[in-house]
Enzyme design. Sequence first.
Site, short mmCIF file in Angstrom:
data_model
loop_
_atom_site.label_atom_id
_atom_site.label_comp_id
_atom_site.label_asym_id
_atom_site.label_seq_id
_atom_site.Cartn_x
_atom_site.Cartn_y
_atom_site.Cartn_z
N LYS A 3 0.86 -1.35 -0.01
CA LYS A 3 -0.15 -0.11 0.18
C LYS A 3 0.85 1.36 0.08
O LYS A 3 2.05 1.31 0.29
CB LYS A 3 -0.75 -0.06 1.03
CG LYS A 3 -1.90 -1.11 1.20
CD LYS A 3 -2.91 -1.11 2.50
CE LYS A 3 -3.89 -2.22 2.50
NZ LYS A 3 -5.00 -2.05 3.24
N TYR A 44 -12.24 -2.50 -3.63
CA TYR A 44 -13.04 -2.60 -2.23
C TYR A 44 -14.72 -2.49 -2.08
O TYR A 44 -15.04 -2.35 -1.08
CB TYR A 44 -12.29 -1.47 -1.46
CG TYR A 44 -10.84 -1.96 -0.88
CD1 TYR A 44 -10.67 -3.15 0.00
CD2 TYR A 44 -9.70 -0.77 -1.24
CE1 TYR A 44 -9.34 -3.25 0.15
CE2 TYR A 44 -8.53 -1.36 -1.00
CZ TYR A 44 -8.47 -2.50 0.04
OH TYR A 44 -7.13 -2.81 0.23
N ASN A 47 -2.19 0.00 6.87
CA ASN A 47 -1.39 -1.27 7.42
C ASN A 47 -0.62 -1.86 6.41
O ASN A 47 -0.30 -3.04 6.35
CB ASN A 47 -2.46 -1.92 7.89
CG ASN A 47 -3.59 -2.48 6.82
OD1 ASN A 47 -3.56 -1.98 5.76
ND2 ASN A 47 -4.51 -3.15 7.04
N HIS A 65 -2.28 -5.27 1.67
CA HIS A 65 -3.45 -6.18 1.44
C HIS A 65 -3.13 -7.58 1.12
O HIS A 65 -2.32 -7.72 0.30
CB HIS A 65 -4.32 -5.27 0.37
CG HIS A 65 -5.71 -6.43 0.01
ND1 HIS A 65 -6.66 -6.43 0.73
CD2 HIS A 65 -5.60 -7.25 -0.92
CE1 HIS A 65 -7.42 -7.21 0.13
NE2 HIS A 65 -7.01 -7.88 -0.88
N GLU A 91 -9.47 -11.06 -7.37
CA GLU A 91 -8.53 -9.94 -7.30
C GLU A 91 -7.27 -9.86 -8.15
O GLU A 91 -6.80 -8.72 -8.54
CB GLU A 91 -8.09 -9.84 -5.65
CG GLU A 91 -9.21 -9.34 -4.97
CD GLU A 91 -8.68 -9.36 -3.30
OE1 GLU A 91 -7.60 -9.87 -3.07
OE2 GLU A 91 -9.68 -9.34 -2.53
P1 CMP Z 1 -7.36 -4.53 3.76
O1 CMP Z 1 -6.67 -6.21 3.94
O2 CMP Z 1 -6.65 -3.82 2.61
O3 CMP Z 1 -9.15 -4.68 3.61
C1 CMP Z 1 -9.72 -3.51 3.74
C2 CMP Z 1 -8.96 -2.48 4.64
O4 CMP Z 1 -9.97 -1.71 5.09
C3 CMP Z 1 -8.20 -3.04 5.53
O5 CMP Z 1 -7.20 -3.77 5.03
C4 CMP Z 1 -7.78 -1.89 6.51
O6 CMP Z 1 -6.62 -1.22 6.00
C5 CMP Z 1 -9.19 -0.84 6.26
N1 CMP Z 1 -9.77 -0.93 7.31
C6 CMP Z 1 -10.50 -1.82 8.35
N2 CMP Z 1 -10.93 -1.18 9.41
C7 CMP Z 1 -10.53 0.20 9.31
C8 CMP Z 1 -10.98 1.14 10.18
N3 CMP Z 1 -11.83 1.00 11.05
N4 CMP Z 1 -10.52 2.28 9.69
C9 CMP Z 1 -9.92 2.64 8.50
N5 CMP Z 1 -9.73 1.45 7.77
C10 CMP Z 1 -9.92 0.17 8.08
#
Ligand code: CMP
Length: 138
Positions: free
Chosen positions: A9, A49, A112, A115, A126
Amino acid sequence: MQRTFSIIKPDATRRNLTGAITQKFEDNGLRVVASKRIQMTTAQAEGFYEVHKDRPFFGELVEMMVSGPVVVQVLEGEDAVAKNREIMGATNPADAAPGTIRADFAESIGANSVHGSDSLENAGIEMAYFFNEDEIVG
Ligand code: CMP
């Protein structure tokens, strides 16, 4: 043998962590069989998403994913879907096990760093979203 889909990311590409993250995949037995660095459009991120479109964090999530380049990858290996989720660690870095990508590199639940597909079925969907068959070379 399985294939799974991964995104490094923008929070991670910004901090020049593409190599360090890829190293974690390789150290743990996954092979990069497709990889490209792209700038996602808002429409692309919204489509990717779509399952989260009713969640309160959807706008923030899309904004984050288009805030800089990402590296989309296909990873191959034994039990690749589950293995990748193990290597990434929990979605919230505060809950991620030591040594995982998110424990070592993630800034927050939104930023984070990676993904990874949550099932073999979604992995197929995906990877097809970003790669043609002939771009994946095992
Ligand atoms: P990802 O695995 O990319 O799939 C969905 C993403 O939503 C997840 O990782 C997080 O980065 C994001 N996400 C999930 N919960 C929250 C939250 N409470 N606030 C912001 N982003 C979120």
